[in-house]
Write a protein that holds these residues in place. Structure first.
Motif, PDB file in Angstrom:
ATOM      1  N   CYS A  44       0.860  -1.180   0.000  1.00 42.07           N
ATOM      2  CA  CYS A  44       0.000   0.000   0.000  1.00 42.07           C
ATOM      3  C   CYS A  44       0.897   1.230   0.000  1.00 42.07           C
ATOM      4  CB  CYS A  44      -0.869   0.003   1.253  1.00 42.07           C
ATOM      5  SG  CYS A  44      -2.577   0.318   0.905  1.00 42.07           S
ATOM      6  N   LEU A  45       0.555   2.203  -0.834  1.00 43.84           N
ATOM      7  CA  LEU A  45       1.208   3.501  -0.779  1.00 43.84           C
ATOM      8  C   LEU A  45       0.273   4.437  -0.021  1.00 43.84           C
ATOM      9  CD1 LEU A  45       3.153   5.780  -1.383  1.00 43.84           C
ATOM     10  CD2 LEU A  45       2.230   5.892  -3.708  1.00 43.84           C
ATOM     11  N   VAL A  46       0.721   4.911   1.137  1.00 41.20           N
ATOM     12  CA  VAL A  46      -0.077   5.798   1.975  1.00 41.20           C
ATOM     13  C   VAL A  46       0.443   7.219   1.769  1.00 41.20           C
ATOM     14  CG1 VAL A  46      -0.855   6.312   4.312  1.00 41.20           C
ATOM     15  CG2 VAL A  46      -0.353   3.935   3.650  1.00 41.20           C
ATOM     16  N   LEU A  47      -0.370   8.071   1.161  1.00 43.93           N
ATOM     17  CA  LEU A  47       0.039   9.450   0.945  1.00 43.93           C
ATOM     18  C   LEU A  47       0.000  10.218   2.261  1.00 43.93           C
ATOM     19  CD1 LEU A  47      -1.592  10.413  -2.474  1.00 43.93           C
ATOM     20  CD2 LEU A  47       0.539   9.192  -1.979  1.00 43.93           C
ATOM     21  N   THR A  48       0.953  11.125   2.429  1.00 41.49           N
ATOM     22  CA  THR A  48       1.072  11.900   3.660  1.00 41.49           C
ATOM     23  C   THR A  48       0.714  13.356   3.389  1.00 41.49           C
ATOM     24  OG1 THR A  48       3.437  12.132   3.171  1.00 41.49           O
ATOM     25  CG2 THR A  48       2.795  10.387   4.691  1.00 41.49           C
ATOM     26  N   PRO A  49       0.264  14.093   4.430  1.00 34.52           N
ATOM     27  CA  PRO A  49      -0.103  15.501   4.255  1.00 34.52           C
ATOM     28  C   PRO A  49       1.086  16.321   3.735  1.00 34.52           C
ATOM     29  CG  PRO A  49      -0.845  14.673   6.393  1.00 34.52           C
ATOM     30  CD  PRO A  49       0.040  13.615   5.804  1.00 34.52           C
ATOM     31  N   PRO A  50       0.829  17.275   2.845  1.00 37.11           N
ATOM     32  CA  PRO A  50      -0.461  17.718   2.310  1.00 37.11           C
ATOM     33  C   PRO A  50      -0.864  16.992   1.035  1.00 37.11           C
ATOM     34  CG  PRO A  50       1.233  19.191   1.558  1.00 37.11           C
ATOM     35  CD  PRO A  50       1.936  18.155   2.408  1.00 37.11           C
ATOM     36  N   PHE A  51      -0.171  15.876   0.715  1.00 35.19           N
ATOM     37  CA  PHE A  51      -0.402  15.194  -0.556  1.00 35.19           C
ATOM     38  C   PHE A  51      -1.532  14.172  -0.478  1.00 35.19           C
ATOM     39  CE2 PHE A  51       4.141  16.122   0.106  1.00 35.19           C
ATOM     40  CZ  PHE A  51       4.280  17.139  -0.832  1.00 35.19           C
ATOM     41  N   ASP A  52      -2.151  14.027   0.693  1.00 39.30           N
ATOM     42  CA  ASP A  52      -3.218  13.039   0.877  1.00 39.30           C
ATOM     43  C   ASP A  52      -4.587  13.608   0.570  1.00 39.30           C
ATOM     44  OD1 ASP A  52      -3.189  14.746   3.027  1.00 39.30           O
ATOM     45  OD2 ASP A  52      -3.604  13.207   4.528  1.00 39.30           O
ATOM     46  N   ASP A  53      -4.647  14.617  -0.262  1.00 39.97           N
ATOM     47  CA  ASP A  53      -5.908  15.201  -0.717  1.00 39.97           C
ATOM     48  C   ASP A  53      -6.477  14.324  -1.832  1.00 39.97           C
ATOM     49  OD1 ASP A  53      -7.945  16.703  -1.923  1.00 39.97           O
ATOM     50  OD2 ASP A  53      -6.925  18.605  -1.535  1.00 39.97           O
ATOM     51  N   PRO A  54      -7.695  13.792  -1.706  1.00 39.81           N
ATOM     52  CA  PRO A  54      -8.266  12.939  -2.753  1.00 39.81           C
ATOM     53  C   PRO A  54      -8.280  13.592  -4.127  1.00 39.81           C
ATOM     54  CG  PRO A  54      -9.592  12.772  -0.762  1.00 39.81           C
ATOM     55  CD  PRO A  54      -8.587  13.865  -0.517  1.00 39.81           C
ATOM     56  N   LEU A  55      -8.281  14.919  -4.182  1.00 38.01           N
ATOM     57  CA  LEU A  55      -8.253  15.591  -5.483  1.00 38.01           C
ATOM     58  C   LEU A  55      -6.966  15.283  -6.241  1.00 38.01           C
ATOM     59  CD1 LEU A  55      -9.676  19.120  -4.539  1.00 38.01           C
ATOM     60  CD2 LEU A  55     -10.858  17.237  -5.693  1.00 38.01           C
ATOM     61  N   ALA A  56      -5.892  14.984  -5.509  1.00 39.11           N
ATOM     62  CA  ALA A  56      -4.601  14.746  -6.154  1.00 39.11           C
ATOM     63  C   ALA A  56      -4.571  13.439  -6.941  1.00 39.11           C
ATOM     64  CB  ALA A  56      -3.486  14.751  -5.111  1.00 39.11           C
ATOM     65  N   VAL A  57      -5.507  12.518  -6.673  1.00 39.71           N
ATOM     66  CA  VAL A  57      -5.529  11.242  -7.386  1.00 39.71           C
ATOM     67  C   VAL A  57      -6.790  11.090  -8.226  1.00 39.71           C
ATOM     68  CG1 VAL A  57      -4.032  10.061  -5.725  1.00 39.71           C
ATOM     69  CG2 VAL A  57      -6.505  10.081  -5.347  1.00 39.71           C
ATOM     70  N   ARG A  58      -7.522  12.184  -8.424  1.00 38.73           N
ATOM     71  CA  ARG A  58      -8.714  12.107  -9.268  1.00 38.73           C
ATOM     72  C   ARG A  58      -8.315  11.661 -10.676  1.00 38.73           C
ATOM     73  NH1 ARG A  58     -12.420  17.353 -10.140  1.00 38.73           N
ATOM     74  NH2 ARG A  58     -13.020  16.859  -7.960  1.00 38.73           N
TER      75      ARG A  58
END
Length: 247
Positions: A44-58
């Motif tokens: 699993c790749l767990v994104l960390t703040p501030p990159f864990d915004d769901p918009l970033a993987v839309r």
């Protein structure tokens, strides 16, 4: 070897990881040397703040495979211009830039993984298959894989022209019993088989030998040894599976 200083006026580079890997590999020994060789491995790749915004993987869910740029964080910062690739038996040397060695300038790695699922219920978690990354690996970037642009079956592959051969793997009765008691026994058995079939023993060792090796997978220490199958062939036998406390 000290790196050459940049030309005057060249700004320094600073990179921040966007996330961290959670995987079945708590230790780097035994990890497949290329991605996609052990599809039973969970990651699993767990994104960390501030990159864990769901918009970033839309829109990322429309792609089946991803390129991950990461750091070999368990490798030493020091590098040398010549390395010894395992595919050449651990003896012949090639230039570091003609290899995929983990001991390289900037310790950067590139891995092609399959994207299975995106979970955005709490932050962003990307479930992956075929990852060859140790638990805790910092990831610097994600890019979608484009097969029409990046797949070239006719390309030359130097000293690694084909996938490595695989050894047969079997399990002692005691290890089969251990696996039968675990809820993840079936997937764990397949993971062990896929990892050991690539022969994680040091490249300079050949043939059958009595030494027992250990590979960390999930919360276990998987111990195995080589067994002779005639004059010129061997198989690897899993002889013990031991729980690692605190894993």
């Amino acid at each position: 070897m000290n790196p050459t200083p940049p030309p005057p006026g060249t700004p320094g580079l600073s990179m921040t990881p966007i996330g961290v890997i959670e995987s079945d590999y708590p230790d780097k020994f035994g990890i497949p040397r290329q991605p996609g060789l052990a599809t039973a491995a969970r990651a699993c790749l767990v994104l960390t703040p501030p990159f864990d915004d769901p918009l970033a993987v839309r829109g990322l869910e429309t792609f089946s495979h991803l390129w991950l740029t990461f750091v070999f964080h368990q490798s030493p910062p020091r590098w040398t211009p010549l390395v010894r690739p395992p595919r050449l038996g651990g003896n012949a040397k090639v230039g570091v830039f003609a290899s995929r060695s983990t001991h390289r300038p900037n310790r950067l790695g590139l891995s092609l993984v399959e994207l299975l699922e995106i979970d955005t219920r709490r932050g962003v978690r990307l479930r992956l298959s075929g990852a060859d990354l140790v638990h805790g690996t910092p990831v610097l970037d994600i890019k979608p894989y484009l097969p029409w642009a990046e797949s070239h079956p006719e390309a030359r592959a130097g000293f690694a022209p084909a996938a490595p051969s695989r050894l047969p793997v079997d399990f002692s009765p005691a290890t089969e019993a251990t696996l039968a008691e675990r809820p993840d026994g079936d997937s764990l058995r397949e993971l062990i088989r896929q990892v050991l079939a690539q022969d994680p023993r040091p490249a300079y060792r050949t043939g059958a030998e009595s030494r027992t090796y250990g590979v960390r997978l999930r919360d276990l220490d998987v111990r195995f040894r080589a067994v002779a199958d005639g004059a010129d062939s061997i198989r690897l036998r899993v002889v013990e599976i031991v729980s690692v406390r605190g894993a």
